[in-house]
Design an enzyme around this catalytic site. Structure first.
Site, PDB file in Angstrom:
ATOM      1  N   HIS A  43      48.190  36.984  33.188  1.00  0.00           N
ATOM      2  CA  HIS A  43      48.364  38.201  33.974  1.00  0.00           C
ATOM      3  C   HIS A  43      48.796  37.811  35.381  1.00  0.00           C
ATOM      4  CE1 HIS A  43      45.652  39.163  30.676  1.00  0.00           C
ATOM      5  NE2 HIS A  43      46.244  40.340  30.686  1.00  0.00           N
TER       6      HIS A  43
ATOM      7  N   ASP B  32      51.552  39.675  31.636  1.00  0.00           N
ATOM      8  CA  ASP B  32      51.414  41.096  31.322  1.00  0.00           C
ATOM      9  C   ASP B  32      51.072  41.929  32.550  1.00  0.00           C
ATOM     10  OD1 ASP B  32      51.823  40.351  28.719  1.00  0.00           O
ATOM     11  OD2 ASP B  32      50.014  41.301  27.935  1.00  0.00           O
TER      12      ASP B  32
HETATM   13 ZN   LIG Z   1      48.282  44.830  29.475  1.00  0.00          ZN
END
Ligand SMILES: [Zn+2]
Length: 281
Positions: free
Chosen positions: A239, A87
């Site tokens: 991430h 993300d």
């Molecule tokens: Zn996010």
């Protein structure tokens, strides 16, 4: 109305492979509804910095009661599939992530913010060429704008804008979104109706690596994944962080050693993975 992925010539081989997999899954993927109980409470979470709030709603994964996913089975053999997702990119780390994935011959999915896509067009082009899925993650990532002041119409507007930006690079409209901060508790029925109407699908995740918490501790990222690994189909949230890059080879080895096939998202074999138990998404 729903936009679909348009196959491109250079993807033929992959699509053939995926078609085979799709055939294996006929009768399964269409009916595979894999849903989650909403989180019991996000308000009990401690206050954390705004840029780290993404995982706030699932910081306590134990709070979730997952229903067991339907086994993906063919000729008596159960398939285990893991979807690695990243993300908030693309970022300065994306190239390195792509290098690691390429070395390991693994495809993943990236949920990207429109402005970041605009400033990393080349890396998105490479991502698409190497078989990864370019998913959508809004324009602002701002909780207040997305879920309070803006309302469903602004939410859709942000994702449509993100979609158009990605389309300008990859040549087709990706339809899978990931709502910033996850769909629980902020994505209510009105939002979901709007998302369905706009032709999007929405994924949360089944494993939260909590990678952003583990600066300089890739082993902790691996351990977090190992601890949560249990279902036949897993959607892993990561991430774009240095520790994530460092942990990725071991995570990929772990997934392979547990019998998982690693795949990028593909709309032809969509499964329902959202905290709101909405099987339209
Ligand atoms: Zn996010």
């Amino acid at each position: 109305m729903q936009p679909y992925l348009t196959p491109r010539p250079n993807k033929k081989r992959k699509l053939v492979k995926r078609s085979t997999i799709s055939v294996l899954c006929i009768g399964i993927s269409a009916s595979l509804i894999w849903m989650f109980s909403p989180l019991s409470s996000a308000s009990s979470q401690p206050s954390i910095p705004r840029d780290q709030q993404l995982t706030q709603s699932v910081a306590s994964f134990d709070d979730m009661e997952l229903s067991k996913p339907t086994a993906l089975e063919y000729n008596g053999k159960v398939r285990k599939i893991a979807y690695i997702t990243f993300d908030d990119g693309p970022s300065k780390y994306t190239e390195k992530l792509l290098d690691v994935l390429k070395q390991q011959n693994v495809q993943a999915s990236f949920f990207m913010l429109g402005p970041n896509v605009l400033s990393h067009r080349d890396v998105v082009e490479r991502m698409e060429k190497e078989g990864h899925y370019p998913g959508l993650h809004s324009m602002t990532h701002d909780h207040k704008t997305l879920y309070r002041s803006g309302g469903p119409s602004n939410f859709i507007k942000e994702f449509t804008e993100d979609q158009e930006i990605v389309e300008s690079i990859v040549g087709y409209k990706p339809t899978l979104i990931r709502a910033p901060y996850g769909s629980a508790p902020q994505i209510g029925p009105t939002f979901r109706d709007a998302i369905v109407k706009a032709g999007f699908k929405m994924w949360d995740w089944t494993i939260d690596s909590n990678d952003w918490r583990f600066s300089n501790k890739p082993k902790s990222v691996v351990n977090e994944v190992r601890k949560q690994l249990s279902r036949n189909v897993e959607v892993l949230l990561f991430h774009e962080k240095q520790q994530t890059i460092d942990a990725m080879p071991e995570i990929i080895n772990l997934l392979h050693s547990r019998g998982y096939e690693l795949e990028a998202y593909h709309p032809d074999s969509h499964i329902v993975v959202n905290f709101q138990k909405d099987n339209r998404l």
